[in-house]
Design a protein around this motif. Sequence first.
Motif, PDB file in Angstrom:
ATOM      1  N   LYS A  90      37.958  -0.461 -38.307  1.00  0.00           N
ATOM      2  CA  LYS A  90      38.557   0.612 -39.106  1.00  0.00           C
ATOM      3  C   LYS A  90      37.587   1.780 -39.288  1.00  0.00           C
ATOM      4  N   ALA A  91      36.296   1.441 -39.534  1.00  0.00           N
ATOM      5  CA  ALA A  91      35.295   2.504 -39.673  1.00  0.00           C
ATOM      6  C   ALA A  91      35.160   3.291 -38.374  1.00  0.00           C
ATOM      7  N   SER A  92      35.204   2.598 -37.234  1.00  0.00           N
ATOM      8  CA  SER A  92      35.125   3.290 -35.942  1.00  0.00           C
ATOM      9  C   SER A  92      36.316   4.217 -35.741  1.00  0.00           C
ATOM     10  N   ASP A  93      37.505   3.748 -36.148  1.00  0.00           N
ATOM     11  CA  ASP A  93      38.692   4.597 -36.034  1.00  0.00           C
ATOM     12  C   ASP A  93      38.563   5.827 -36.922  1.00  0.00           C
ATOM     13  N   ASP A  94      38.009   5.642 -38.146  1.00  0.00           N
ATOM     14  CA  ASP A  94      37.844   6.787 -39.041  1.00  0.00           C
ATOM     15  C   ASP A  94      36.867   7.798 -38.452  1.00  0.00           C
TER      16      ASP A  94
END
Length: 219
Positions: A90-94
């Motif tokens: 999720k952090a990578s997507d953000d």
Amino acid sequence: MKPLSAALLAAGAAMLAWLGARYLSVTDAFGALASRESVLSTGAARLRGAAGLAPRAAARPPTTATASSAPADGGAIRGASSPQAQAQAKASDDDALARTARQKLAALRAPLSPEAQNDPFNVQSWLPPPPPPPAPVAEAVQAPPPVAPPLPFTYVGMSNANQAKPQVFLANGDQLLIVSPGDVIDGRYRFESIAATGAVFTYLPLQEKQVMTIEGEGN
């Protein structure tokens, strides 16, 4: 001289105020962009922190393990690592969304010349450039209406002037024509009438009246 000096001072003050307003507008635009990037970076950092605080499976105390307990321990370890992997994804997507947003903002800004990039008072707009103006439509040129050519005849004389249909002598180049009212000449002209000052013809292709002056000519 005093009124002139006061006017020059007032003009200089107005110019300084205008330059200050331009500088403030540029500063506000860059401040808004920096605030947005800071918000995106803070959100990504919080997500990474949440991923680091994910509960992990506690190590079992050393006991006599049996063959049947080994799969259960492996499943617990895999289950504990799953929320951490999800948080990292999720952090990578953000981060990818933040980079995409910055790229879109950069694409919206119109390219600047080297002089404008070095100008601190240059106002930058994030709006898309206006569309090009429509191509001019060529106006239709109206051709002038056709007109009858000049009469090719020269008045020579007239006989039987007192009769209803007098005979009029006309020269057309090397030809001598004898016409009376109502006669058609070469399929283009119709001789209408004659008076003391002129002879009236009709140019048949355009139905246009033409008058040949005969004033001063001998009969």
